[in-house]
Write an enzyme that holds these catalytic residues in place. Sequence first.
Site, PDB file in Angstrom:
ATOM      1  N   ASP A 191      27.545 -27.896  19.520  1.00  0.00           N
ATOM      2  CA  ASP A 191      28.367 -29.089  19.386  1.00  0.00           C
ATOM      3  C   ASP A 191      28.041 -29.993  20.592  1.00  0.00           C
ATOM      4  O   ASP A 191      27.521 -29.512  21.593  1.00  0.00           O
ATOM      5  CB  ASP A 191      29.840 -28.652  19.396  1.00  0.00           C
TER       6      ASP A 191
ATOM      7  N   THR B  36      30.295 -33.007  22.043  1.00  0.00           N
ATOM      8  CA  THR B  36      31.398 -33.415  22.901  1.00  0.00           C
ATOM      9  C   THR B  36      32.216 -32.226  23.407  1.00  0.00           C
ATOM     10  O   THR B  36      32.769 -31.471  22.610  1.00  0.00           O
ATOM     11  CB  THR B  36      32.333 -34.384  22.137  1.00  0.00           C
TER      12      THR B  36
ATOM     13  N   ASP C 248      33.670 -26.296  20.895  1.00  0.00           N
ATOM     14  CA  ASP C 248      34.938 -26.282  21.626  1.00  0.00           C
ATOM     15  C   ASP C 248      36.124 -26.744  20.807  1.00  0.00           C
ATOM     16  O   ASP C 248      37.256 -26.504  21.190  1.00  0.00           O
ATOM     17  CB  ASP C 248      34.834 -27.200  22.851  1.00  0.00           C
TER      18      ASP C 248
HETATM   19  P1  ADP Z   1      32.041 -33.555  18.339  1.00  0.00           P
HETATM   20  O1  ADP Z   1      31.496 -32.919  17.106  1.00  0.00           O
HETATM   21  O2  ADP Z   1      30.970 -34.317  19.085  1.00  0.00           O
HETATM   22  O3  ADP Z   1      32.737 -32.586  19.254  1.00  0.00           O
HETATM   23  P2  ADP Z   1      34.389 -34.493  16.880  1.00  0.00           P
HETATM   24  O4  ADP Z   1      33.955 -33.959  15.550  1.00  0.00           O
HETATM   25  O5  ADP Z   1      35.499 -33.789  17.567  1.00  0.00           O
HETATM   26  O6  ADP Z   1      33.120 -34.647  17.881  1.00  0.00           O
HETATM   27  O7  ADP Z   1      34.788 -35.991  16.695  1.00  0.00           O
HETATM   28  C1  ADP Z   1      33.963 -36.854  15.934  1.00  0.00           C
HETATM   29  C2  ADP Z   1      34.449 -38.253  16.039  1.00  0.00           C
HETATM   30  O8  ADP Z   1      35.743 -38.366  15.414  1.00  0.00           O
HETATM   31  C3  ADP Z   1      34.655 -38.739  17.444  1.00  0.00           C
HETATM   32  O9  ADP Z   1      33.447 -39.214  18.004  1.00  0.00           O
HETATM   33  C4  ADP Z   1      35.674 -39.840  17.229  1.00  0.00           C
HETATM   34  O10 ADP Z   1      35.035 -41.012  16.819  1.00  0.00           O
HETATM   35  C5  ADP Z   1      36.532 -39.302  16.096  1.00  0.00           C
HETATM   36  N1  ADP Z   1      37.748 -38.631  16.584  1.00  0.00           N
HETATM   37  C6  ADP Z   1      38.009 -37.300  16.597  1.00  0.00           C
HETATM   38  N2  ADP Z   1      39.224 -37.046  17.127  1.00  0.00           N
HETATM   39  C7  ADP Z   1      39.743 -38.242  17.492  1.00  0.00           C
HETATM   40  C8  ADP Z   1      40.973 -38.674  18.095  1.00  0.00           C
HETATM   41  N3  ADP Z   1      41.937 -37.838  18.482  1.00  0.00           N
HETATM   42  N4  ADP Z   1      41.125 -40.004  18.285  1.00  0.00           N
HETATM   43  C9  ADP Z   1      40.170 -40.879  17.933  1.00  0.00           C
HETATM   44  N5  ADP Z   1      39.014 -40.538  17.366  1.00  0.00           N
HETATM   45  C10 ADP Z   1      38.796 -39.256  17.134  1.00  0.00           C
HETATM   46 MG    MG Z   2      33.476 -30.876  20.603  1.00  0.00          MG
END
Ligand code: ADP
Ligand code: MG
Length: 292
Positions: free
Chosen positions: A38, A40, A236
């Site tokens: 992943d 972020t 995470d």
């Molecule tokens: P990653 O896979 O990189 O860990 P996520 O799947 O958790 O990212 O999130 C993908 C996208 O969804 C984020 O880049 C954001 O644009 C949006 N997102 C997720 N959770 C939130 C939140 N609590 N508030 C605003 N946007 C969110």
């Molecule tokens: Mg993540």
Amino acid sequence: SVPAAILSALSAAARGGVLFKGGAALETLAAVDTFAFDKTGTLTTGRAAVTQVVALDGDEDRFLSLLGGLEAHSEHHIAAAIRREVATRDLNIANVVDVNARPGVGIEGFDALGPVWAGNSYLVEEMGARIDRPELQKIAGNAQTVIYLGRGATVLGAVSVADETRPSSAAALAALRDSGVRRIVMMTGDRKPVALRIGAELGLKPEEIHAGMLPHDKVREVGELAATGKVAFVGDGVNDAAALARADVGIAMGAAGSDVALQAADVALLSEDMERLAQAHRLARRTASIIR
Ligand code: ADP
Ligand code: MG
């Protein structure tokens, strides 16, 4: 009974901050030749900061107060970045209730006027909203994460958030390659420009970088990788839980990761130092060669 070599490897790993839920996970990790990460909060620190605010009506404080009211209910790294910005500006947050996380896309709730939401372009589309205003096009022009805030089909504005690679990520990936890991893949719910920038910093091949992935896309991709090798998934978030469960070895970031991710995983990485993961992989291999 568990061989002594495995027990001693488990405790050595634990001293390094890598907790295996059992000896089987250690043995499977030894056979892993494909790592999916992943982005972020995993390859990046997750300690993001708000870099730009676009309130379409010009009132940044009211905009951030509403966004902060929504994000007060989220455990996502993005939410924490927004809460820090709200605190820095000394703003009160709006009262937002009945809040629902939408893993991989954003968050929804209700303020005094009705339904409100914040999230990425998938959520914008789902709400039937549009991001064609030049100010919104501009904020999406830099390779940073963009979060739109909206009320029904109206976008109120957006913020951009910048996250950085963990200092140990590049070295950890290099160490995994050195010990014979065949494929290293990144899977993120974030958008492509951000994914490509972070991936390039880590020396990942563009074709191994998957962006805009919803939780079920990560599961499907892990399944496809599993058809050609043994796969570890490292993540995470709540959005990673299903992929962690699907992988041959699920590895959750333990220090700042979500509980759901930890429960779904076979291994918890308590250290912020990604090189510990590469060391654990090497230790697993050595141990497997001893007991065979
Ligand atoms: P990653 O896979 O990189 O860990 P996520 O799947 O958790 O990212 O999130 C993908 C996208 O969804 C984020 O880049 C954001 O644009 C949006 N997102 C997720 N959770 C939130 C939140 N609590 N508030 C605003 N946007 C969110
Ligand atoms: Mg993540």
